[in-house]
Write a protein that holds these residues in place. Sequence first.
Motif, mmCIF file in Angstrom:
data_model
loop_
_atom_site.group_PDB
_atom_site.id
_atom_site.type_symbol
_atom_site.label_atom_id
_atom_site.label_comp_id
_atom_site.label_asym_id
_atom_site.label_seq_id
_atom_site.Cartn_x
_atom_site.Cartn_y
_atom_site.Cartn_z
ATOM 1 N N UNK A 78 -1.496 -14.167 -16.867
ATOM 2 C CA UNK A 78 -1.949 -12.782 -16.850
ATOM 3 C C UNK A 78 -0.889 -11.888 -17.469
ATOM 4 N N UNK A 79 -1.337 -10.841 -18.133
ATOM 5 C CA UNK A 79 -0.398 -9.878 -18.697
ATOM 6 C C UNK A 79 -0.136 -8.718 -17.745
ATOM 7 N N UNK A 80 -0.847 -8.684 -16.614
ATOM 8 C CA UNK A 80 -0.598 -7.647 -15.619
ATOM 9 C C UNK A 80 -0.994 -8.162 -14.242
ATOM 10 N N UNK A 81 -0.224 -7.750 -13.247
ATOM 11 C CA UNK A 81 -0.540 -8.124 -11.874
ATOM 12 C C UNK A 81 -1.149 -6.919 -11.175
ATOM 13 N N UNK A 82 -2.039 -7.196 -10.217
ATOM 14 C CA UNK A 82 -2.705 -6.094 -9.529
ATOM 15 C C UNK A 82 -3.850 -6.620 -8.692
#
Length: 309
Positions: free
Chosen positions: A9-13
């Motif tokens: 993933x390029x972003x966590x959330x």
Amino acid sequence: MSFRVAIMTDETGWHTGRLKKAFRVRDVEARCVDLADCRIDTTWRPHGLAIPGFGHALPDAVFVRGIAGGTFEQVTLRLGILHALRECGVPVYNDARAIERSVDKSMTSFLLNRYGVPTPATWAAESTAHAQRVLMRETAAGRQVVMKPLFGSQGKGLKKPGVRLPSLKAFSQVAYLQRYVDTGTPGFDWRVLVIGGKAIAAMKRVGGEDWIHNFARGARCEPAELTPALTEAAVRATAALGLDYAGVDLIPAEGGRPVVLEVNGVAAWRGLQSVTPLDIAALLVDDFLDRKLAVSKGTLALASGDERV
């Protein structure tokens, strides 16, 4: 040694939080990794692949949640990492080849048409003159077309040209045109989530910015019935692209028959989760572990031996 999964993933959330929780329930260690931080290194023994957080070993399996945009070379390398993992015997969900098919709208349209999945008429070419002729022909027949970036998501960059084709410079010199299907006012489309060859849930996306019905562009999400027609079209579209899971976007054509607009190989599901009681992350993880990895059990046994410790 515990079973270890890399969530690319390029972003966590929100999404990665849900996935990690679902993996914990199954006693699986899941770690988020950005493909941009991975590298091919032929001196990095024994695999020639360096995946942050895994030392000289490799993850036992990979769940692809997000791939950051970038230059053609950057995206090629990131997909190359996924190809390399598969070459090393690591199961990847969805794998690079399937993602490539879904990211390229022209290939998606080609495959949908080739396998008989209902989809609007589509044209893709580098020729401005050819695209202008298509536009003029469709306009003369009383139809509109939508011009889309070949690579793109969340409804960004879509245009409905008039009688003159816009410059292809803003579209990376490629004209991708799709016949416009009018659903009235307010307009809507459907998103169907397919996991492991089964349609799991559906929603209707109503309104949004003008005629673009994306959740990220302000569309309102409503629960929708998974009719046999929606189910069949979405499942066939997912199979045509070889995806383990997919978000399939459909729109009602003449007579109400659903036709497939796009197939998302790295599908978000926050909007859909808001209108269904199903735990989508858990369903994804269960399919990943029970179906995908069960099929690859022999490969996993070989790939998770001494050379991964």
